[in-house]
Design an enzyme around this catalytic site. Sequence first.
Site, PDB file in Angstrom:
ATOM      1  N   ASP A  76       0.907  -1.459  -0.495  1.00 21.43           N
ATOM      2  CA  ASP A  76       0.122   0.378   0.035  1.00 21.43           C
ATOM      3  C   ASP A  76       0.851   1.511   0.293  1.00 21.43           C
ATOM      4  O   ASP A  76       2.198   0.957   0.431  1.00 21.43           O
ATOM      5  CB  ASP A  76      -1.378   0.594   0.867  1.00 21.43           C
ATOM      6  CG  ASP A  76       0.013   0.335   2.569  1.00 21.43           C
ATOM      7  OD1 ASP A  76       1.010  -0.840   2.569  1.00 21.43           O
ATOM      8  OD2 ASP A  76      -0.820   0.787   3.110  1.00 21.43           O
ATOM      9  N   GLU A 141      -0.347  -0.942   6.039  1.00 20.20           N
ATOM     10  CA  GLU A 141       1.024   0.001   6.839  1.00 20.20           C
ATOM     11  C   GLU A 141       0.428   1.444   6.927  1.00 20.20           C
ATOM     12  O   GLU A 141       1.324   1.692   8.012  1.00 20.20           O
ATOM     13  CB  GLU A 141       2.591  -0.512   5.841  1.00 20.20           C
ATOM     14  CG  GLU A 141       3.744  -0.318   6.979  1.00 20.20           C
ATOM     15  CD  GLU A 141       4.133   0.625   6.816  1.00 20.20           C
ATOM     16  OE1 GLU A 141       4.932   1.395   8.334  1.00 20.20           O
ATOM     17  OE2 GLU A 141       3.765   1.901   6.324  1.00 20.20           O
TER      18      GLU A 141
END
EC number: 3.5.1.18
Length: 395
Positions: A76, A141
Amino acid sequence: MTLPVNPVDNLAALIRCPSVTPAEGGALTALEKMLKLMGFSANRPVFSDDNTPDIENLYARKSGNGPHLMFAGHTDVVPPGDEKDWKHPPFAAAIEDGVMYGRGAVDMKGGIACFVAAVARHIEKHGNIKGSISFLITGDEEGPAVNGTVKLLEWAKQRGESWDASIVGEPTNPNALGDMIKIGRRGSLSGTITVHGVQGHAAYPHLAENPVRGIVTLVDSLLCPAFDEGTANFQASNLEVTTIDVGNKATNVIPNKATASFNIRFNDTWTAESLQAEIISRLERAARDNRLRQGRETPIKYELTWRERPSHVFLTHDEKLIGTLTASVEAVTGKRPELSTSGGTSDARFIKDYCPVVEFGLTGQTMHMVDERVALADLEGLTQIYERFIADFFG
């Protein structure tokens, strides 16, 4: 069958997936395809929690007889902002003058691309691995980090997985490849203080109680004296006030409430619990000894709310892991990397509860910025470092 030995091709495939948290964006699918070409088995668990988006994750393993090395990271990325500000579209993986542009180029699709290439080169040269390698990759994250690594680790453990060591491929180098290996991280603790007063006219302060006086007094008690002077492996603990707000647009009105938020990055002098106790002690003493208004007998009324879960300080001592990676960096770059605990938190804070962990990746100068980019030479250099590390770690 062509193995994914080229980190440039690997990274281009990942950047072209718009995986802005919480969207998977095709990034895990692209990574899974690369890993399956090398004989990895893969799972894609999805985790959920209250008031957070569902997150897809990936755990892939290639098994062998010997130690088990985990590579951890995230696909991500943060939003690119206004794409008109970019020299090249943020998800195009454009290359110009030996540099690839794209969101996630260094944080941290680049690290993933290089480790994939390193494993592929090792398999191409040696045919197998004298042990097991797993990829533990999350899509959470850059977001709340609730449905990502912390749950993926427990999910894997419940299925019998255990690890001997881990590398997190975050961009650890301040200026150039080979500068720094992260062998630990400071803890992180956040809170919000709210002081209640009595609203009134600014010309008649004796009829009001100004909470701004209180919030300034309480914040000052946290800023001075210093919490510590640092330790052998960590810099001094540091508190930063991140917001002060009264929600008052009028200049002639004393507000009835003031809030301040803070974050403290702390070293191994403290645990999260002992630091919380110290903060509470300072606030209680300051509230007891000061007043919102001269002549007022009651102490400052305040509330303290802890924000999110604290991140605990940790330091890795594993000589094989640190020594092997240090030697690999030095062999490729000619530089001996600094062993550091500086910087912010990462998912290594979760992994440290399962196995020794270090962090090493690309340079971080453009992470989260417009025109995030990486030199193609650095992709090749990091791949060579990872490849040498894999060979030496498994002997």
